[in-house]
Each structure stands twice: as C-alpha cells, then as structure tokens.
Scaffold this motif. Structure first.
Motif, PDB file in Angstrom:
ATOM      1  N   ILE A  25     -23.792  26.929  72.461  1.00 15.90           N
ATOM      2  CA  ILE A  25     -22.879  25.783  72.543  1.00 15.90           C
ATOM      3  C   ILE A  25     -23.741  24.540  72.652  1.00 15.90           C
ATOM      4  O   ILE A  25     -24.473  24.365  73.619  1.00 15.90           O
ATOM      5  N   MET A  26     -23.672  23.702  71.631  1.00 20.01           N
ATOM      6  CA  MET A  26     -24.502  22.504  71.562  1.00 20.01           C
ATOM      7  C   MET A  26     -23.625  21.264  71.616  1.00 20.01           C
ATOM      8  O   MET A  26     -22.594  21.208  70.958  1.00 20.01           O
ATOM      9  N   GLU A  27     -24.064  20.301  72.374  1.00 14.96           N
ATOM     10  CA  GLU A  27     -23.412  18.988  72.360  1.00 14.96           C
ATOM     11  C   GLU A  27     -24.166  18.130  71.362  1.00 14.96           C
ATOM     12  O   GLU A  27     -25.397  18.144  71.318  1.00 14.96           O
ATOM     13  N   VAL A  28     -23.433  17.396  70.548  1.00 18.42           N
ATOM     14  CA  VAL A  28     -24.098  16.553  69.552  1.00 18.42           C
ATOM     15  C   VAL A  28     -24.750  15.368  70.233  1.00 18.42           C
ATOM     16  O   VAL A  28     -24.444  15.027  71.366  1.00 18.42           O
ATOM     17  N   GLY A  29     -25.656  14.745  69.502  1.00 19.38           N
ATOM     18  CA  GLY A  29     -26.278  13.512  69.981  1.00 19.38           C
ATOM     19  C   GLY A  29     -25.329  12.357  69.721  1.00 19.38           C
ATOM     20  O   GLY A  29     -24.123  12.459  69.935  1.00 19.38           O
ATOM     21  N   LEU A  30     -25.858  11.281  69.184  1.00 23.11           N
ATOM     22  CA  LEU A  30     -25.021  10.122  68.869  1.00 23.11           C
ATOM     23  C   LEU A  30     -24.246  10.313  67.582  1.00 23.11           C
ATOM     24  O   LEU A  30     -23.439   9.489  67.210  1.00 23.11           O
ATOM     25  N   GLY A  31     -24.499  11.406  66.885  1.00 25.13           N
ATOM     26  CA  GLY A  31     -23.771  11.700  65.662  1.00 25.13           C
ATOM     27  C   GLY A  31     -24.406  11.040  64.456  1.00 25.13           C
ATOM     28  O   GLY A  31     -25.453  10.413  64.533  1.00 25.13           O
ATOM     29  N   GLY A  32     -23.783  11.229  63.337  1.00 21.72           N
ATOM     30  CA  GLY A  32     -24.287  10.637  62.112  1.00 21.72           C
ATOM     31  C   GLY A  32     -25.062  11.622  61.267  1.00 21.72           C
ATOM     32  O   GLY A  32     -25.369  12.739  61.677  1.00 21.72           O
ATOM     33  N   ILE A  46     -13.688  19.948  69.206  1.00 24.11           N
ATOM     34  CA  ILE A  46     -13.730  18.496  69.352  1.00 24.11           C
ATOM     35  C   ILE A  46     -12.994  18.124  70.629  1.00 24.11           C
ATOM     36  O   ILE A  46     -11.886  18.597  70.885  1.00 24.11           O
ATOM     37  N   THR A  47     -13.622  17.287  71.435  1.00 23.59           N
ATOM     38  CA  THR A  47     -12.999  16.811  72.659  1.00 23.59           C
ATOM     39  C   THR A  47     -12.824  15.303  72.573  1.00 23.59           C
ATOM     40  O   THR A  47     -13.255  14.659  71.616  1.00 23.59           O
ATOM     41  N   SER A  48     -12.208  14.736  73.583  1.00 15.82           N
ATOM     42  CA  SER A  48     -11.990  13.286  73.580  1.00 15.82           C
ATOM     43  C   SER A  48     -13.319  12.553  73.711  1.00 15.82           C
ATOM     44  O   SER A  48     -14.277  13.057  74.293  1.00 15.82           O
ATOM     45  N   LEU A  49     -13.364  11.359  73.169  1.00 15.33           N
ATOM     46  CA  LEU A  49     -14.566  10.540  73.176  1.00 15.33           C
ATOM     47  C   LEU A  49     -14.562   9.660  74.414  1.00 15.33           C
ATOM     48  O   LEU A  49     -13.582   8.994  74.701  1.00 15.33           O
ATOM     49  N   GLY A  50     -15.667   9.662  75.156  1.00 13.35           N
ATOM     50  CA  GLY A  50     -15.790   8.804  76.331  1.00 13.35           C
ATOM     51  C   GLY A  50     -16.375   7.458  75.959  1.00 13.35           C
ATOM     52  O   GLY A  50     -16.721   7.182  74.808  1.00 13.35           O
ATOM     53  N   TYR A  51     -16.496   6.600  76.931  1.00 12.86           N
ATOM     54  CA  TYR A  51     -17.009   5.249  76.708  1.00 12.86           C
ATOM     55  C   TYR A  51     -18.441   5.094  77.201  1.00 12.86           C
ATOM     56  O   TYR A  51     -18.905   3.992  77.381  1.00 12.86           O
TER      57      TYR A  51
END
Length: 58
Positions: A25-32, A46-51
C-alpha cells in the motif's frame, strides 16, 4: 542524484522486490506525470484531499 523522496521510493520498491512482497500500500507523492510513486496498480483507492500541501500545489 535523485532527491530524497525519489530515493526513498526507489529504495522501498527495491526492498519490496527483494522480499517478494505480494501486496504493498503506497501513498502517492505530490502526484503528476513524473511522481516517483507512479506505477501500474492492480487496485487503486482514492480518499479525500487534504489541505496540507496547498502552498506547493496551489
């Protein structure tokens, strides 16, 4: 030389391969497109995006 995050992602993938991990289970970085964690997943969640990265992401 890769930056710190890319180095850690590469190290994690190398260890997973060496240990023959079946599931990770990997969490993505900043994406892209050039994110160090871009892989071809079998399952994706996919989960909700935090600030917490607004100053970087805009």
């Amino acid at each position: 030389m890769p930056n710190y995050f890319r180095f850690l992602a590469l190290l994690a993938f190398k260890i997973f391969a060496a240990e023959q991990v079946d599931v990770a289970i990997m969490e993505v970085g900043l994406g892209g497109k050039y994110d160090a964690t871009n892989v071809e997943p079998i399952v994706c969640g996919i989960t909700s995006l935090g600030y917490d990265h607004m100053e970087i992401l805009g």
